[in-house]
Enzyme design. Structure first.
Site, PDB file in Angstrom:
ATOM      1  N   PRO A 175       0.791  -1.238   0.000  1.00 31.23           N
ATOM      2  CG  PRO A 175       0.168  -0.820   2.223  1.00 31.23           C
ATOM      3  CD  PRO A 175       0.962  -1.769   1.360  1.00 31.23           C
ATOM      4  CD  GLU A 176       5.024  -0.261   0.083  1.00 31.84           C
ATOM      5  OE1 GLU A 176       5.893  -1.013   0.522  1.00 31.84           O
ATOM      6  OE2 GLU A 176       3.984  -0.695  -0.481  1.00 31.84           O
TER       7      GLU A 176
END
Length: 258
Positions: free
Chosen positions: A132-133
Site C-alpha cells: 500500500p505504499e
C-alpha cells in the site's frame, strides 16, 4: 539486543519472531541490525539447519517499516533506513540455510519483501497481502525486485500500483506464497515442512540454493552448463556419498553437512 526481535533455537531449527504486536510487527532500524546479527549466528551454528520467521500475535505478520524512523536519510556515515532494509533482503535471499516464513497475519509493504526473501512461505488462508505504499506517496521499490521474481509482471504491477489487498488463496494461485492453509493447521504445516528440511543434507541444500540463485540470471544454455558443473560438485560431497550408500542399504541417511 532488544526484545522486539526474539531469537530461539529449538532442536535444529532457529525461530525468529518479530515481537511488536502493538505496532503490527513493523520493523525498526535496530531490529534490522538484530536480524543481521542473528542470521550470522545461525549460519555459524552447524547444529541449526533451518530457520522459521514469523510475527507475534495475529494483527500482522509484518507491516513493513516503522515509518516514524525507518525512512530517514543517512546519519553521518551510517546507512539510511532503506539501505539497511536492502541489506537485509540481500542477506536473507543469499542465506545458505532454508528459511520458512510462517505468515500468521496480514503481510504488508516491506513485510512482503521479508516474506518473499524466504524460500518457503506458508500462510493462514484468513490473511491478506498488500503493497500500500502508493497510498502514502511512496513506492515499494526494493520489494519490487522480489515481486517480479515470484509473480508475473501484470500481477506485480497491479499490486504496486493499486495497493489492493490480495487474499491468501489468490496469493497462492499467483505464486506469491507457497501454500495457504486453514489457520488451525498453520503450525502443523510449518512443523511438517521444517521436519523435512532438517532431515535433508545441509550441504546439498546450501549448494543447491546458491546454484539456483546464480542460475536465475543466466541464459538457458549457460544455466544448464552451470548446473551440470554444480551437480558434479555436490555429488562429490560426503553427504552425497552417504545418501547414496543409505539408499542402497535401505536405511535413513546420516547427513553430517560435509
Amino acid at each position: 539486543m532488544n526484545k522486539d526481535l526474539v531469537y530461539e533455537v529449538m532442536g535444529r531449527t532457529a525461530l525468529l519472531t518479530i515481537n511488536r504486536e502493538e505496532k503490527r510487527n513493523a520493523l525498526t532500524q535496530e531490529m534490522i541490525s538484530d536480524f543481521l546479527e542473528y542470521l550470522d549466528r545461525v549460519e555459524g551454528d552447524d547444529e541449526v539447519r533451518a530457520v522459521c520467521l514469523t510475527g507475534a500475535g495475529e494483527k500482522a505478520f509484518c507491516a513493513g517499516a516503522d515509518l516514524a524512523g525507518s525512512l530517514k536519510g543517512k546519519d553521518g556515515n551510517s546507512p539510511s533506513g532503506p539501505e539497511r532494509y536492502a541489506t537485509l533482503l540481500k542477506r536473507i535471499s543469499r542465506f545458505p540455510k532454508p528459511l520458512v516464513a510462517r505468515v500468521n497475519g496480514p503481510c504488508l509493504a516491506g513485510g512482503i519483501g521479508l516474506m518473499l526473501s524466504c524460500d518457503i512461505v506458508i500462510a493462514g488462508n484468513n490473511v491478506f497481502f498488500s503493497t500500500p505504499e502508493v497510498n502514502v506517496g511512496i513506492f515499494p521499490m526494493m520489494v519490487g525486485a522480489l515481486l517480479l521474481q515470484n509473480v508475473t509482471r501484470k500481477k506485480a504491477m497491479e499490486m504496486v500500483l493499486t495497493g489492493r489487498r490480495v487474499s491468501a488463496l489468490e496469493a497462492e494461485n499467483m505464486g506469491l506464497i507457497t501454500r495457504a492453509v486453514e489457520p488451525e493447521r498453520l503450525d502443523e504445516e510449518v512443523q511438517k515442512t521444517l521436519k523435512l528440511l532438517i532431515s535433508n543434507s545441509p550441504t546439498a541444500i546450501g549448494m543447491g540454493k546458491e546454484a539456483f540463485r546464480v542460475m536465475g540470471g543466466l541464459p538457458f544454455d549457460e544455466a544448464v552448463d552451470y548446473l551440470c558443473q554444480a551437480l558434479a560438485r555436490v555429488a562429490s560431497t560426503e553427504d552425497a556419498k552417504e545418501g547414496m550408500k543409505a539408499f542402497l542399504e535401505k536405511r535413513p541417511p546420516d547427513f553430517r553437512g560435509r
